[in-house]
Write a protein that holds these residues in place. Structure first.
Motif, PDB file in Angstrom:
ATOM      1  N   GLU A 223       4.649   0.857  -3.104  1.00  0.00           N
ATOM      2  CA  GLU A 223       4.041  -0.073  -2.137  1.00  0.00           C
ATOM      3  C   GLU A 223       2.529   0.128  -2.176  1.00  0.00           C
ATOM      4  O   GLU A 223       1.998   1.089  -1.615  1.00  0.00           O
TER       5      GLU A 223
ATOM      6  N   ASN B 215       3.880   5.085  -6.800  1.00  0.00           N
ATOM      7  CA  ASN B 215       3.755   4.402  -5.519  1.00  0.00           C
ATOM      8  C   ASN B 215       4.369   3.017  -5.649  1.00  0.00           C
ATOM      9  O   ASN B 215       3.886   2.188  -6.436  1.00  0.00           O
TER      10      ASN B 215
ATOM     11  N   LEU C 125       1.004  -4.690  -0.575  1.00  0.00           N
ATOM     12  CA  LEU C 125       0.829  -4.688   0.871  1.00  0.00           C
ATOM     13  C   LEU C 125      -0.265  -5.667   1.277  1.00  0.00           C
ATOM     14  O   LEU C 125      -1.314  -5.756   0.632  1.00  0.00           O
TER      15      LEU C 125
ATOM     16  N   GLU D 116      -0.186  -4.890   6.951  1.00  0.00           N
ATOM     17  CA  GLU D 116       0.578  -3.703   6.538  1.00  0.00           C
ATOM     18  C   GLU D 116      -0.367  -2.529   6.262  1.00  0.00           C
ATOM     19  O   GLU D 116      -0.046  -1.377   6.564  1.00  0.00           O
ATOM     20  N   VAL D 117      -1.539  -2.828   5.694  1.00  0.00           N
ATOM     21  CA  VAL D 117      -2.530  -1.778   5.454  1.00  0.00           C
ATOM     22  C   VAL D 117      -3.070  -1.245   6.781  1.00  0.00           C
ATOM     23  O   VAL D 117      -3.256  -0.033   6.952  1.00  0.00           O
TER      24      VAL D 117
ATOM     25  N   SER E  95      -1.525  -1.062   9.561  1.00  0.00           N
ATOM     26  CA  SER E  95      -0.497  -0.195  10.123  1.00  0.00           C
ATOM     27  C   SER E  95      -0.451   1.146   9.390  1.00  0.00           C
ATOM     28  O   SER E  95      -0.384   2.212  10.023  1.00  0.00           O
ATOM     29  N   LYS E  96      -0.516   1.112   8.071  1.00  0.00           N
ATOM     30  CA  LYS E  96      -0.429   2.332   7.259  1.00  0.00           C
ATOM     31  C   LYS E  96      -1.601   3.272   7.537  1.00  0.00           C
ATOM     32  O   LYS E  96      -1.439   4.490   7.611  1.00  0.00           O
TER      33      LYS E  96
ATOM     34  N   VAL F 255      -3.790   9.331   1.887  1.00  0.00           N
ATOM     35  CA  VAL F 255      -3.595   8.016   1.270  1.00  0.00           C
ATOM     36  C   VAL F 255      -4.757   7.825   0.305  1.00  0.00           C
ATOM     37  O   VAL F 255      -5.921   7.879   0.712  1.00  0.00           O
TER      38      VAL F 255
END
Length: 297
Positions: A4, A2, A282, A286-287, A289-290, A221
């Motif tokens: 990111e 991974n 991140l 960003e988290v 959004s993910k 995830v």
């Protein structure tokens, strides 16, 4: 691999560890400060338990959670809030040939919706669901999460729009996660925490960890961690296997032999390891959004 990665910091836990290190936060003010410290050090998510300020023992008092959450939300440092929903499933049997009645010292067994009272009131972005019953410690203690309890909790968390982090301590827990998915009780993206090295769950050797990774639901995830001295090696292990990272004083009190850690120092060490692997870290947005999180407060 991974490339990111987000870091979760589990800042205090519920174990009897407050007397083992002066850095373990106990009061709501200290726990909130620890979450903010972790965020400033590079953690995108703060995983939060609360403790009774008088005894230092784990608590599920919604008012203690409220004070912590309000302090974190009012801070000038952003972090995703992840509240435990693991309290209220503690059963301690009587000794030997007299398992009943249950030992009142430490037994705290309530209904599944009562275990979510603080989640319902505070609406964090994430809350945890421990995906099975297991012998968690020596002696007569059982961490109790029956399938019907978990289905009730999963359904309510889904209704609240909170993302469940599914705590997986062994391979059978992943079987149950897949049942929840097939029953429509979990929304995408599925978020899983692989909890390694915890007696008497999955051991924290690389082959066992990879076997659990191989059994994950498609497109999940996931994060992974181990406890004690294996916490920091698992920072690299989790990223190498395609996952994200968890550190913090809930799982480990030491930065190195004889050197007591703070939450901030553990996050800083994790960041150093990951940046040394050329991994992008991140941030909270960003988290969000993910994981399709709903930010509140």
């Amino acid at each position: 691999m991974n490339w990111e990665v987000f870091v979760t910091c589990a800042v205090t836990g519920a174990a009897e560890s407050a007397d083992k290190s002066e850095h373990v936060p106990v009061t709501p003010k200290e726990i909130a400060a620890a979450a903010i410290e972790a965020a400033k050090s590079g953690a995108a998510i703060a995983h939060i338990h609360v403790r009774d300020p008088e005894t230092g023992l784990g608590s599920r008092d919604p008012e203690l959670f409220r004070e912590v959450v309000e302090r974190v939300r009012e801070a000038d440092t952003d972090v995703v809030i992840n509240l435990t929903a693991g309290m209220g499933g503690d059963v301690i049997f009587g000794p030997g040939e007299a398992p009943l009645p249950l030992n009142p010292e430490g037994t705290d067994m309530v209904g599944p919706l009562e275990r979510l009272a603080h989640v319902e009131q505070l609406l964090p972005e994430i809350c945890t669901l421990d995906c099975g019953t297991m012998n968690f410690l020596a002696g007569d203690y059982v961490m109790t999460n029956t399938p019907s309890m978990l289905r009730t909790m999963a359904r309510r968390v889904q209704e609240l729009g909170v993302r469940p982090e599914l705590e997986v301590f062994d391979s059978g827990h992943l079987v149950f996660v897949k049942h929840l998915i097939s029953e429509g009780l979990l929304d995408d993206p599925i978020m899983i925490q692989l909890c390694m090295g915890i007696p008497y769950g999955a051991p924290d050797d690389p082959m066992t960890f990879q076997a659990l990774v191989n059994a994950l639901p498609k497109d999940a995830v996931f994060s992974g961690f181990s406890i004690g001295r294996m916490q920091l090696p698992f920072v690299a292990q989790a990223a190498l296997c395609g996952g994200n990272v968890r550190v913090g004083l809930e799982d480990n009190l030491y930065l190195s032999r004889g050197v007591k850690a703070t939450n901030g120092s553990l996050v800083e060490r994790a960041v150093t390891i990951l940046e040394g692997m050329n991994v992008k870290l991140l941030g909270p947005d960003e988290v969000r959004s993910k994981l399709k999180l709903v930010k509140r407060g």
